[in-house]
Motif scaffolding. Structure first.
Motif, PDB file in Angstrom:
ATOM      1  N   VAL A  83       0.828  -1.202   0.000  1.00 16.11           N
ATOM      2  CA  VAL A  83       0.000   0.000   0.000  1.00 16.11           C
ATOM      3  C   VAL A  83       0.867   1.259   0.000  1.00 16.11           C
ATOM      4  N   GLY A  84       1.921   1.260   0.829  1.00 12.22           N
ATOM      5  CA  GLY A  84       2.823   2.406   0.846  1.00 12.22           C
ATOM      6  C   GLY A  84       3.482   2.632  -0.490  1.00 12.22           C
ATOM      7  N   ASN A  85       3.844   1.543  -1.170  1.00 17.30           N
ATOM      8  CA  ASN A  85       4.464   1.654  -2.492  1.00 17.30           C
ATOM      9  C   ASN A  85       3.487   2.225  -3.503  1.00 17.30           C
ATOM     10  N   ILE A  86       2.230   1.724  -3.482  1.00 19.01           N
ATOM     11  CA  ILE A  86       1.220   2.195  -4.436  1.00 19.01           C
ATOM     12  C   ILE A  86       0.911   3.675  -4.237  1.00 19.01           C
ATOM     13  N   LEU A  87       0.534   4.039  -3.002  1.00 19.97           N
ATOM     14  CA  LEU A  87       0.130   5.414  -2.738  1.00 19.97           C
ATOM     15  C   LEU A  87       1.315   6.375  -2.800  1.00 19.97           C
ATOM     16  N   GLY A  88       2.460   5.939  -2.278  1.00 23.13           N
ATOM     17  CA  GLY A  88       3.651   6.781  -2.369  1.00 23.13           C
ATOM     18  C   GLY A  88       4.056   7.041  -3.806  1.00 23.13           C
ATOM     19  N   SER A  89       3.950   6.014  -4.663  1.00 18.35           N
ATOM     20  CA  SER A  89       4.265   6.184  -6.077  1.00 18.35           C
ATOM     21  C   SER A  89       3.294   7.146  -6.748  1.00 18.35           C
ATOM     22  N   ASN A  90       2.012   7.062  -6.379  1.00 20.81           N
ATOM     23  CA  ASN A  90       1.023   7.972  -6.964  1.00 20.81           C
ATOM     24  C   ASN A  90       1.287   9.423  -6.584  1.00 20.81           C
ATOM     25  N   VAL A  91       1.690   9.634  -5.334  1.00 18.85           N
ATOM     26  CA  VAL A  91       2.034  10.986  -4.894  1.00 18.85           C
ATOM     27  C   VAL A  91       3.241  11.509  -5.665  1.00 18.85           C
ATOM     28  N   VAL A  92       4.258  10.677  -5.798  1.00 21.16           N
ATOM     29  CA  VAL A  92       5.466  11.066  -6.538  1.00 21.16           C
ATOM     30  C   VAL A  92       5.129  11.307  -8.006  1.00 21.16           C
TER      31      VAL A  92
END
Length: 365
Positions: A83-92
């Protein structure tokens, strides 16, 4: 204890990982050039909007690192990084990549993107947060819903592409300032072997078979380069410097798996292929939430995909990012301009500042 041997091993680890990091960046940059040239060339041959190519083929290809990280973590671990990878990637993707691309070149946004794609991204961002927050995780059936929604999104784009076989959908053009010597190979007969090779490359870009080859090669280089960068950065940050894994998941891993989108979109913006630049980011964010989030939940099965407080905060930030780009493209020019790009970059800096302050100072959660 042999301290000299320990120091030698640490120094060797530093050197090896720095070399791998640099090699990964080389693969990323050159692979992105090949990938953008191939994808945009194919779009022109098929008379399909470059945005659709960016939102489907390019987006799915550049999301491959996130998919790989998700499957590995879901099958072989607890799934806490997913989840952190998905949402963090979307923010980036939005704050950094669209921000840099908008600063480099104005990004016109097509009508269907404003009325369909962006609202759809906002909707699924809300849905993802709601699914995760209710029950503190994702059940397998919620993952199935996400995957089915992604199938519907891809079907919509295929139907739309068929309607554009003869006329492009509001083909956007942008003027980019070429770097010194960029067109030197075509202005006159090249004298060096490098110039001749570049001229031959430009001529072959008229061939469909060559466009397919450089698209595949570019994708392999981008994904491979991202893998090298992520692994090297993770080793240096966690094992050598000692940064907490939670920070690494939201920063190093998220940024590293977004590198394909970064180099592809920036390269596309520099070349004037603004449809690929915007389509890549919007399509990648949709793929991250629906395909990668759905696959992650399905891979975890009955155990469920965990959704922590950090995920909730990051999900709200990701939703804000989607709303920001949606609200930034309704001016007279219907585009993302330099001011919007600067705002996105400032938001990213503030978000990362909050992460570090919360980890080491506030400890709110």
């Amino acid at each position: 204890m042999n301290y000299d041997l320990i120091l030698d091993n640490a120094a060797a680890t530093w050197i090896v990982n720095i070399i791998l990091l640099l090699l990964g960046f080389v693969f990323l940059v050159k692979g992105a050039d090949f990938f953008v040239d191939g994808a945009s060339g194919i779009a022109k041959k098929l008379k399909v909007s470059t945005f659709i190519i960016g939102a489907t083929v390019v987006a799915l290809g550049t999301s491959a690192p996130e998919l790989a990280v998700t499957i590995v973590d879901a099958v072989g671990s607890t799934g806490e990084l997913i989840v952190g990878n998905i949402l963090g990637s979307n923010v980036v993707n939005i704050f950094l990549i669209l921000g840099i691309s908008a600063v480099i070149c104005k990004l016109p946004v097509e009508r269907t993107t404003r009325f369909i794609d962006m609202p759809f991204l906002i909707f699924i961002s809300v849905l993802f947060v709601v699914f995760g927050a209710v029950g503190d995780g994702f059940a397998w059936w919620e993952g199935l819903i996400l995957v089915l929604l992604y199938a519907a999104f891809m079907s919509y784009n295929i139907v739309l592409a068929k309607k554009q076989n003869k006329v492009l959908l509001e083909e956007a053009t942008a003027v980019s300032v070429p770097f010194d010597g960029e067109n030197a190979a075509t202005d006159s007969t090249p004298a060096s072997w490098l110039g001749r090779a570049k001229a031959k490359y430009e001529n072959l870009k008229d061939k469909v078979w060559f466009l397919l080859i450089i698209t595949v090669i570019g994708l392999i280089m981008v994904v491979g380069g991202a893998t090298l960068v992520v692994n090297a950065a993770r080793t240096v940050s966690v094992e050598l410097i000692g940064i907490p894994p939670e920070i690494v998941a939201l920063t190093v891993v998220a940024f590293g798996t977004s590198l394909p989108e970064l180099v592809t979109s920036v390269s596309a913006a520099r070349k004037g292929d603004v449809g690929i630049a915007t389509g890549n980011i919007i399509g990648s964010n949709i793929a991250n939430v629906l395909l990668i989030g759905g696959v992650g939940a399905l891979c975890k099965g009955a155990d469920g995909l965990p959704f922590s407080t950090e995920g909730l905060v990051c999900g709200i930030v990701s939703l804000f990012a989607a709303v920001l780009i949606f609200s930034s493209c309704w001016g007279k020019t219907k585009s993302l301009g330099r001011i919007a790009g600067i705002i996105m970059l400032v938001c990213l800096a503030l978000y990362y500042l909050f992460i570090f302050l919360n980890m080491y100072v506030f400890r709110l959660y």
